[in-house]
Motif scaffolding. Structure first.
Motif, PDB file in Angstrom:
ATOM      1  N   THR A 253       0.855  -1.185   0.000  1.00 21.80           N
ATOM      2  CA  THR A 253       0.000   0.000   0.000  1.00 21.80           C
ATOM      3  C   THR A 253       0.894   1.239   0.000  1.00 21.80           C
ATOM      4  OG1 THR A 253      -0.102   0.061   2.428  1.00 21.80           O
ATOM      5  CG2 THR A 253      -1.822  -1.183   1.277  1.00 21.80           C
ATOM      6  N   VAL A 255       0.312   4.055   1.409  1.00 19.40           N
ATOM      7  CA  VAL A 255       0.226   4.733   2.713  1.00 19.40           C
ATOM      8  C   VAL A 255      -0.040   3.690   3.795  1.00 19.40           C
ATOM      9  CG1 VAL A 255      -0.561   6.957   1.810  1.00 19.40           C
ATOM     10  CG2 VAL A 255      -2.240   5.181   2.323  1.00 19.40           C
ATOM     11  N   LEU A 258      -5.139   3.193   4.726  1.00 20.81           N
ATOM     12  CA  LEU A 258      -5.894   3.415   3.495  1.00 20.81           C
ATOM     13  C   LEU A 258      -7.165   4.221   3.729  1.00 20.81           C
ATOM     14  CD1 LEU A 258      -5.614  -0.017   1.626  1.00 20.81           C
ATOM     15  CD2 LEU A 258      -4.703   2.174   0.864  1.00 20.81           C
ATOM     16  N   GLY A 261      -5.412   7.876   5.238  1.00 19.07           N
ATOM     17  CA  GLY A 261      -4.131   8.301   4.669  1.00 19.07           C
ATOM     18  C   GLY A 261      -4.268   9.448   3.683  1.00 19.07           C
ATOM     19  N   LEU A 264      -2.378  10.075  -1.198  1.00 21.51           N
ATOM     20  CA  LEU A 264      -2.346   8.718  -1.748  1.00 21.51           C
ATOM     21  C   LEU A 264      -1.693   8.685  -3.129  1.00 21.51           C
ATOM     22  CD1 LEU A 264      -3.279   5.778  -1.202  1.00 21.51           C
ATOM     23  CD2 LEU A 264      -5.373   6.327  -2.442  1.00 21.51           C
ATOM     24  N   ASN A 267       2.141   9.413  -2.935  1.00 23.39           N
ATOM     25  CA  ASN A 267       2.853   8.254  -2.381  1.00 23.39           C
ATOM     26  C   ASN A 267       2.875   7.068  -3.340  1.00 23.39           C
ATOM     27  OD1 ASN A 267       3.583   9.460   0.063  1.00 23.39           O
ATOM     28  ND2 ASN A 267       1.609   8.990   0.998  1.00 23.39           N
ATOM     29  N   LEU A 391      -5.064   0.512  -3.632  1.00 20.89           N
ATOM     30  CA  LEU A 391      -5.370   1.913  -3.341  1.00 20.89           C
ATOM     31  C   LEU A 391      -6.629   2.087  -2.493  1.00 20.89           C
ATOM     32  CD1 LEU A 391      -4.650   3.342  -6.916  1.00 20.89           C
ATOM     33  CD2 LEU A 391      -3.090   3.209  -4.977  1.00 20.89           C
ATOM     34  N   ASP A 392      -7.346   1.009  -2.211  1.00 21.95           N
ATOM     35  CA  ASP A 392      -8.523   1.102  -1.342  1.00 21.95           C
ATOM     36  C   ASP A 392      -8.728  -0.234  -0.631  1.00 21.95           C
ATOM     37  OD1 ASP A 392     -10.067  -0.678  -3.066  1.00 21.95           O
ATOM     38  OD2 ASP A 392     -10.288   1.033  -4.412  1.00 21.95           O
TER      39      ASP A 392
END
Length: 510
Positions: A253, A255, A258, A261, A264, A267, A391-392
Motif C-alpha cells: 500500500t 500509505v 488506506l 491516509g 495517496l 505516495n 489503493l482502497d
C-alpha cells in the motif's frame, strides 16, 4: 459425446525418430534437450491427435505446437511437394502475440534454410503470413494470390476470412489449427471463436488437428472439449504438464492507513519509482488504457530527470501498429527500463527478461494474476517476482485473497458463456455471406460448438425469424430511399441485439 483422454509422455528417442535431420540439427543447436512439455506434445501432434497442453509460462508450449508442423513442412519442402495452400492456422487473442509468433517462426525457418544451403539441400520456400486488424489491404490481397503455409491470425480476423470466398479456397485442406492462450477465452469472445472453429471444420475435407495451448487452467477436461467441439467420434487428449514455477508476490500500500491516509496519489508514484529503480526492467499493469497513459505521464512529469521517452513507454491496443512493434522490440532488447500496459502484454508474448511485475489494483482472478506475473522470470526455472499495489480497502481484500490462492496454487475455474444469441446472430450473418444454408444444416453446425451444444431448435428458429424480419424491413426501407446502407446495418444489429437482451432476461440464454 466428445471423448477426453489423458495424454502419455513419449521418450526422447521416439521423438527423434520422426524428426527431419535439418530440424533435428537446428533444434539441438539451440536447445540442450526436449522439455517435458515437448515429450507430451510433439509426437501426439505429429500423429494428428487433438491435444490441449496446459503448462506454466516459459515451458515451451508454443515451440511444442510448432515443432511437428515445421517438421512436416520441411519434409514436404525437401521433396518439392509443398503446395500453395495453408497447412496450419495459428490463432491468438492478442495482436501483439500474433506478431511475436510471426517473428519467432520466421527466424527458425531462416536458420533451417541456412543449414540446408550449407549442406547443399534444396528446400522450397516455407511462407508465414500474418493477418490482424493492422494488416493492409495490399498484404491481404497478396495472401489471396499466394497463400502462406502457416497462417497467423486473431479470432476476429479468422471469422472475417471465412466469409471471403477466394480466401476460403486456401483453407479447405488445413491439417493443423493452434488455439493459443485458450484460458483467456472465457468470455463472449471465446463463444465467438468456438463457432468460428466449427465453421473452419465445416469447409475442410478432413477435421483439422486442434492444438490448444493454455496456462494452468481448470477444469481442464471441459476446456479440452471446448477446443474440439461437441460431436460424435471426436476425441481430444489433454495434459497438465507437471511443472512447478516459483513465485514471489507481495501486497503493498502507498500509505500506512488506506482509510485516513493523505497524499495517496503522491505516495503511489513515489512507491512506483522506488520499485522501478531497484530493478533493471519493470512491467506495470493497470486495468484501463486511460490509467496506463496517466501513470506514464505522471512519472515523466514528477521525475523528469529519471523518466523520458528513451526509457519509459505506454503499451495498449489503441496505439498504432508501428508504435506497438517499436515498444515490444525495445523491451525485448532491454532498451526500456519500464513499460506500462493495460492488458496488451498480459498473454504469452516473449518480451525478454522482466525483473519485476507490478499490478496496480486487483486483476480480479488468480489465473489472470498468474498470467501477468508470468511475464517476470519468463524462463521456466526462474522465480517470477511481482507486487500488488492497492489503493482502497476493496482492492486490499481482493488482492490478499488472490495472493493466498496463487501461493497455494488454487486456480479459479473458467467458464465459457453458452447460448449467447447476440454472438450467434453475428456468426449467422457471416455464414450467410459465405453461402446459402438449409436450416437443419446450419443448426447442426451450431450445435457442434461446445458453447451452443444445448441450443434448441426453438431458440434457433426464433433468432432466424428476428433476423429475417429485420432484414426484410431494412431492405424495404433502403429501396424506398428512407435509409442509407450504414443506417440499415446499424438498425438491423440494434434490432437483433435488443431482442437477444429481451430473451436473455426471460431466461432463454445462460
Amino acid at each position: 459425446m466428445t471423448k477426453t483422454i489423458l495424454a502419455k509422455k513419449h521418450t526422447v528417442n521416439q521423438i527423434k525418430k520422426i524428426m527431419h535431420p535439418l530440424v533435428k540439427e537446428w533444434f539441438f543447436s539451440r536447445f540442450e534437450k526436449f522439455s517435458l512439455t515437448q515429450q507430451y506434445g510433439v509426437l501426439n501432434i505429429w500423429n494428428k491427435k487433438n491435444i490441449l497442453i496446459s503448462a506454466p509460462t516459459g515451458s515451451s508450449k508454443t515451440l511444442t505446437a510448432f515443432l511437428s508442423i515445421l517438421n512436416r513442412l520441411v519434409i514436404l519442402a525437401e521433396k518439392d511437394e509443398l503446395e500453395d495452400r495453408i497447412y496450419a492456422v495459428y490463432t491468438s487473442p492478442l495482436k501483439a502475440l500474433s506478431n511475436d509468433i510471426h517473428k519467432n517462426l520466421i527466424e527458425p525457418l531462416q536458420e533451417i534454410n541456412a543449414l540446408a544451403e550449407k549442406k547443399g539441400i534444396k528446400l522450397q520456400d516455407i511462407r508465414v503470413g500474418l493477418r490482424t486488424g493492422d494488416t493492409t489491404s495490399a498484404e491481404r490481397a497478396k495472401m489471396v494470390r499466394k497463400p502462406p503455409h502457416i497462417f497467423v491470425t486473431t479470432p476476429e480476423s479468422l471469422a472475417i476470412v471465412l466469409t471471403t470466398k477466394k480466401f476460403v479456397e486456401n483453407l479447405k485442406n488445413i491439417e493443423f489449427c493452434i488455439v493459443d492462450e485458450i484460458h483467456a477465452m472465457d468470455n463472449k469472445r471465446g463463444t465467438y471463436l468456438s463457432l468460428t472453429l466449427e465453421r473452419l471444420n465445416e469447409i475442410n475435407k478432413k477435421f483439422p488437428v486442434k492444438i490448444g495451448l493454455s496456462a494452468t487452467v481448470e477444469p481442464i477436461e471441459e476446456v479440452a472439449e471446448y477446443l474440439v467441439g461437441n460431436a460424435r467420434n471426436r476425441e481430444v487428449m489433454y495434459i497438465r504438464v507437471p511443472l512447478n514455477k516459483k513465485i514471489d508476490v507481495d501486497v503493498l500500500t502507498p500509505v500506512n492507513n488506506l482509510i485516513e491516509g493523505k497524499d495517496l496519489s503522491k505516495n503511489l508514484y513515489d512507491l512506483l519509482s522506488k520499485l522501478i529503480k531497484e530493478n533493471k526492467t519493470t512491467l506495470i499493469f493497470t486495468n484501463t488504457r486511460s490509467a496506463t497513459e496517466r501513470v506514464v505521464s505522471y512519472l515523466k512529469d514528477k521525475f523528469p530527470t529519471e523518466y523520458g521517452d528513451d526509457n519509459i513507454a505506454a503499451h495498449h491496443s489503441s496505439l498504432s501498429k508501428q508504435h506497438r512493434f517499436d515498444i515490444e522490440e525495445r523491451l525485448r532488447k532491454g532498451k526500456l527500463k519500464v513499460v506500462v500496459c493495460s492488458t496488451s502484454l498480459e498473454l504469452g508474448i516473449d518480451i525478454g527478461y522482466i525483473d519485476l511485475v507490478i499490478m496496480i489494483g486487483s486483476p480480479k482472478s488468480s489465473s489472470r494474476a498468474l498470467q501477468r506475473l508470468g511475464r517476470a522470470g519468463h524462463k521456466l526455472h526462474e522465480t517470477a517476482r511481482g507486487k500488488f499495489i492497492v489503493l482502497d480497502r476493496d482492492d486490499l481484500v481482493e488482492c490478499s485473497v488472490i495472493q493466498k490462492e496463487m501461493i497455494e496454487k488454487k486456480i479459479n475455474k473458467i467458464r465459457f458463456p453458452s447460448n449467447c444469441l447476440d454472438v450467434l446472430s453475428q456468426q449467422i450473418f457471416g455464414m450467410a455471406i459465405y453461402k446459402i444454408w438449409k436450416i437443419d444444416e446450419i443448426f447442426s453446425l451450431i450445435r457442434k460448438s461446445y458453447c451452443f451444444k444445448d441450443l434448441t431448435k426453438n431458440d434457433d428458429k426464433r433468432l432466424m425469424d428476428v433476423s429475417k424480419k429485420a432484414r426484410k424491413q431494412m431492405i424495404k426501407e433502403y429501396k424506398e430511399g428512407t435509409r442509407d446502407r450504414f443506417e440499415i446495418t446499424k438498425k438491423a444489429n440494434e434490432t437483433i441485439r435488443e431482442r437477444s437482451i429481451e430473451r436473455f432476461k426471460k431466461g432463454y440464454t445462460r
